[in-house]
Design a protein around this motif. Structure first.
Motif: not given
Length: 114
Positions: A20-33
């Motif tokens: 499985x893969x998951x791509x994040x976009x948008x306010x990615x700077x806010x992601x920790x875990x």
């Protein structure tokens, strides 16, 4: 806001593998875990922090491997030695520095036949 798009999953026989893969976009700077959850109860499967520290549910430890790319915008879950009890909808989710889940993916079906 953070948007998550999942890919992968499918149908496999017991003992097989899926990714499985998951791509994040948008306010990615806010992601920790970044992590994976499954089922209606959103059971924790595995998580990985910004620094690379991983955590696994006991039921998947040794069989599943979570990874995160260098740009920290994609998280993957390699699932080996799959069992019928691993059958579920798998959700990607991301958590901020305060420990709050701030976004969920749409879910990916994983079906393991016996």
């Amino acid at each position: 806001q953070v948007q998550l798009v999942e890919s992968g999953g499918g149908l496999v026989q017991a003992g097989g593998s899926l990714r499985l893969s998951c791509a994040a976009s948008g306010s990615i700077f806010s992601i920790n875990v970044m992590g994976w959850y499954r089922g209606k109860q959103r059971e924790l499967v595995a998580t990985i922090t910004r620094s690379g520290t991983t955590n696994y549910a006991g039921s998947v430890k040794g069989r599943f491997t979570i990874s995160r790319d260098n740009a920290e915008t994609t998280v993957s879950l390699q699932m080996n030695s799959l069992k019928p009890e691993d059958t579920a909808v798998y959700y990607c989710a991301v958590t901020n520095d305060f420990g709050a889940i701030i976004s969920w993916g749409q879910g990916a079906q994983v079906t393991v036949s016996s």
